[in-house]
Enzyme design. Structure first.
Site, PDB file in Angstrom:
ATOM      1  N   SER A   5       9.440  34.064 -23.555  1.00 33.61           N
ATOM      2  CA  SER A   5       8.556  33.566 -22.488  1.00 33.61           C
ATOM      3  C   SER A   5       7.084  33.830 -22.775  1.00 33.61           C
ATOM      4  CB  SER A   5       8.955  34.173 -21.148  1.00 33.61           C
ATOM      5  OG  SER A   5       8.935  35.583 -21.218  1.00 33.61           O
TER       6      SER A   5
ATOM      7  N   LYS B  10       3.713  30.772 -18.361  1.00 31.64           N
ATOM      8  CA  LYS B  10       2.963  30.684 -17.101  1.00 31.64           C
ATOM      9  C   LYS B  10       2.050  29.448 -17.079  1.00 31.64           C
ATOM     10  CE  LYS B  10       4.638  34.517 -15.364  1.00 31.64           C
ATOM     11  NZ  LYS B  10       5.521  34.514 -14.183  1.00 31.64           N
TER      12      LYS B  10
ATOM     13  N   GLU C  89      -1.663  35.804  -7.583  1.00 26.76           N
ATOM     14  CA  GLU C  89      -1.259  37.177  -7.846  1.00 26.76           C
ATOM     15  C   GLU C  89      -0.956  37.277  -9.331  1.00 26.76           C
ATOM     16  OE1 GLU C  89       0.816  34.855  -7.279  1.00 26.76           O
ATOM     17  OE2 GLU C  89       2.528  35.252  -8.591  1.00 26.76           O
TER      18      GLU C  89
HETATM   19  C1  LIG Z   1       5.621  36.747 -20.597  1.00 29.36           C
HETATM   20  C2  LIG Z   1       6.280  36.810 -19.265  1.00 29.36           C
HETATM   21  N1  LIG Z   1       7.590  36.567 -19.185  1.00 29.36           N
HETATM   22  C3  LIG Z   1       8.244  36.624 -18.019  1.00 29.36           C
HETATM   23  C4  LIG Z   1       7.594  36.962 -16.853  1.00 29.36           C
HETATM   24  C5  LIG Z   1       8.402  37.055 -15.611  1.00 29.36           C
HETATM   25  O1  LIG Z   1       8.214  36.017 -14.706  1.00 29.36           O
HETATM   26  P1  LIG Z   1       9.310  34.916 -14.479  1.00 29.36           P
HETATM   27  O2  LIG Z   1      10.585  35.643 -14.158  1.00 29.36           O
HETATM   28  O3  LIG Z   1       8.788  34.152 -13.327  1.00 29.36           O
HETATM   29  O4  LIG Z   1       9.443  34.105 -15.673  1.00 29.36           O
HETATM   30  C6  LIG Z   1       6.218  37.218 -16.883  1.00 29.36           C
HETATM   31  C7  LIG Z   1       5.499  37.550 -15.647  1.00 29.36           C
HETATM   32  O5  LIG Z   1       4.414  37.989 -15.588  1.00 29.36           O
HETATM   33  C8  LIG Z   1       5.554  37.140 -18.122  1.00 29.36           C
HETATM   34  O6  LIG Z   1       4.236  37.383 -18.212  1.00 29.36           O
END
Ligand SMILES: Cc1ncc(COP(=O)(O)O)c(C=O)c1O
Lengths: 254, 408
Positions: free
Chosen positions: B376, B86, B108
């Site tokens: 992520s 993020k 958000e």
């Molecule tokens: C660690 C993490 N991975 C993935 C996501 C999912 O979002 P996105 O599909 O935009 O990567 C989030 C969303 O809050 C997140 O905190």
């Protein structure tokens, strides 16, 4: 045509009143009673909102009315039947107001066919700018229905003129930034915005968002053709009674 | 009039008129930044000095041996400042906010990762900050609420609708339409009206750029498959963008919740429950009923618990370029457990969806081949949820003691 009806009404009224309800709030029966009361009170046209789960342009009062109506189990089919009944029963013009997904899922052409068959005169779809509305504009035009577009204080004169090219019936000018149901100050600033609106189009103008007492309506006389009462009648029905909303509407033009 | 921001049939900008001028301004500043050769350099500089870029690519030797199939590599977005990808999007948008001269940011958040990242950016750049978060998510991601508040952000629990991510997005829009003069809405994922899907993907593409050269350096050839979890789709877009023109399979993993037939999931691209619609300003697949009313969604991971999905991913699904799968809540908890025990990695519950699917497929793949999982984010924020999932008695004892201390 909606526009000629509005012009005709304006010949003997300083300002017209448009009111708004959310179909199915607080219940379908109550919604019908509210319309009847509003027509009795002399309103000139009405918008009937088909509830949507994500009403992004609406503030707390109308948002909760949408949620409550959906929680009551109101469907799009029921809303259309309701609008049909209202249009048959009462002489004033009715518009449907809803978000684009409702039309999209129903099928834009099927939706406009239905509107035309029911005698609904136009639609307000706040999340559908003309850029995204090609098929909608075509379908509305095919049925001589009025697509009502919106001006905002953030719209430039140029943008307004562009929008006016697609609009029919009248233009809905929102009084201020923000969502429905918040305080509006009826001031000089509003006056210069309305002058810009007036300059941009020959169509009748409506002003909505925050109109809630006689002084507001008086201020608007001579500046716009239609005053729009939205959240305020919902508040009155919530806090008092349906007849109280009728009295309130009568008092606005006394 | 021209429609903008379409990816074949998806995307667009279904905006209330009051926001049109704001989006024109945003689009302009984004286009100017992209055209400015110094901008991406400035962005990389920020990310390498304030966050931890380039993030490493870790070879998961033990997991590879465990499954006996493809070589498993893990892209470590968890090592960003604030613990998730993020930060990439947030710092990028922060630079644009400076260019626009605005003084307040709103966002958000679902998992709270985007909210925390936005709060750090606001603190660093001197912006006021308000975060909208569904009441349900405030409860399940409480540690992140604490950090946002400590960082000086106002956290507003959203009590309308389903009280999760989509409802927080609605409230952020309602704030924005009142305050756009001074306020920028830092949307956290590759969704929403144009230019957000493209802009968020642009900043997240830093993941794909890095990882493509990292894998080539590590093993001299491209991976066979790459895996990312899909909430709104931003980390997936970041990863996929590095391999769009390569012979690499792109696999997006959605929240399978209690299973695709349970009605309790958040799978928009791989379930029968979703259909194309328009909401929250854009056109994509939504979990909705036949009237067009949005359905309740469910996932153990707050960040994936969302009704819509990036229009760019919807396009990649339709044209067959990417494949979408689902992982269930219980598969995800098992994947976190295995990643911890075998590699000492603690993936966020969101990221663990990608792990779970890659684990299922790795064994069938050729040992010559490799795959990449995008981690992520890190799992620290999930401590309460994971402790509950493992029914950890020592942790429960500790919480009870702590509560007693506060009562005393
Ligand atoms: C660690 C993490 N991975 C993935 C996501 C999912 O979002 P996105 O599909 O935009 O990567 C989030 C969303 O809050 C997140 O905190």
């Amino acid at each position: 045509m909606l526009e000629s009806y509005l012009r005709e009404q304006r010949r003997h009224k300083d300002i017209l009143l448009m009111t708004h309800i959310v179909i199915g709030y607080p219940s379908l029966d109550a919604s019908f009673e509210i319309i009847s009361t509003m027509v009795d009170a002399g309103v000139d046209l009405m918008e009937l909102q088909i509830p949507f789960s994500e009403p992004i342009a609406d503030g707390p009062v109308i948002l909760r009315a949408n949620q409550k109506a959906l929680a009551n189990g109101v469907t799009v089919k029921q809303c259309l039947e309701f609008a049909d009944k209202a249009a048959k029963m009462f002489k004033i013009p009715f518009l449907l107001m809803t978000y684009y997904n409702i039309l999209y899922k129903y099928g834009v052409e099927a939706f406009t066919d239905k509107m035309a068959a029911m005698g609904i005169r136009g639609a307000i779809v706040p999340d559908l700018p003309p850029e995204e509305g090609q098929s909608y504009l075509q379908a509305m035009d095919d049925h001589k229905l009025a697509p009502i577009f919106i001006y905002a204080p953030t719209s430039s004169l140029e943008r307004m003129q562009k929008i006016a090219g697609y609009a029919r019936g009248f233009i809905y000018c929102v009084a201020r930034k923000g969502v429905t149901g918040q305080q509006t100050s009826f001031s000089n600033e509003l006056e210069s915005y309305l002058a810009r609106c007036r300059k941009s189009t020959q169509l009748p103008l409506a002003l909505g968002f925050g109109v809630k007492e006689k002084a507001d309506v008086d201020f608007l006389k001579g500046k716009v053709d239609i005053a729009v009462i939205g959240s305020q009648t919902i508040r009155i029905v919530d806090k008092k009674t349906i007849p109280a909303a009728g009295e309130f509407l009568r008092s606005l033009r006394d | 009039m021209l429609k903008r921001g379409y990816f074949s049939n998806f995307g667009g900008a279904f905006l209330p008129e009051v926001l049109t001028a704001t989006f024109d301004e945003l689009e302009q500043v984004f286009e100017d930044a992209k055209a400015d050769p110094g901008f991406w350099k400035e962005y990389e500089h920020v990310m390498s000095t304030y966050s931890c870029r380039p993030t490493p690519l870790t070879f998961a030797e033990n997991l590879t041996r465990h499954f006996g199939g493809a070589k498993i590599y893990i892209k470590r977005e968890d090592l960003n400042h604030t613990g998730a990808h993020k930060a990439n999007n947030v710092m990028g948008q922060g630079l644009l906010v400076k260019r626009m001269g605005k003084s307040r940011v709103i966002a958000e958040t679902g998992a709270g990762q985007h909210g925390v990242a936005t709060a750090t950016m606001a603190a660093r750049y001197g912006f006021d900050c308000t975060i909208y978060m569904g009441e349900v998510d405030v409860q399940r991601q409480r540690p992140n609420v604490f950090w946002m508040q400590r960082l000086g952000a106002e956290v507003i629990p959203v009590k309308d609708g389903t009280r999760i991510l989509k409802d927080a997005i609605n409230e952020a829009f309602r704030d924005w339409v009142s305050n756009m003069e001074h306020t920028h809405y830092v949307l956290g994922t590759a969704c929403g009206p144009h230019p957000f899907p493209e802009m968020v993907s642009y900043f997240q593409s830093i993941i794909g750029k890095e990882v493509r050269s990292q894998i080539l350096e590590a093993q001299g050839c491209l991976p066979k498959r790459v895996y990312a979890c899909v909430g709104g789709g931003s980390n997936a877009m970041g990863l996929f963008s590095g391999f769009l023109n390569d012979p690499v399979q792109l696999v997006g993993v959605e929240a399978g919740g209690h299973g695709l037939n349970s009605g309790k999931h958040a799978s928009r691209l791989c379930s029968q429950d979703a259909s194309v619609g328009v909401a929250q300003g854009y056109k994509t697949y939504f979990l909705q009923n036949s009237d067009g009313q949005m359905l309740d969604t469910h996932s153990i991971a707050a960040g994936l618990d969302y009704v819509g999905v990036s229009p760019i991913l919807a396009d990649l699904k339709e044209n067959g370029r990417a494949r979408f799968e689902a992982a269930t809540d219980s598969e995800v908890v098992a994947a976190v457990d295995l990643a911890m025990r075998k590699e000492g990695l603690i993936p966020a519950l969101e990221s663990a969806h990608a792990f779970a699917r890659a684990f299922q497929e790795a064994a069938e793949m050729n040992p010559e081949d490799s795959l990449i999982i995008n981690q992520s984010g890190r799992g620290d924020k999930d401590i309460f949820t994971v402790a509950d999932a493992f029914n950890d008695p020592a942790w429960q004892q500790f919480i009870k003691q702590k509560a007693e201390q506060y009562n005393a």
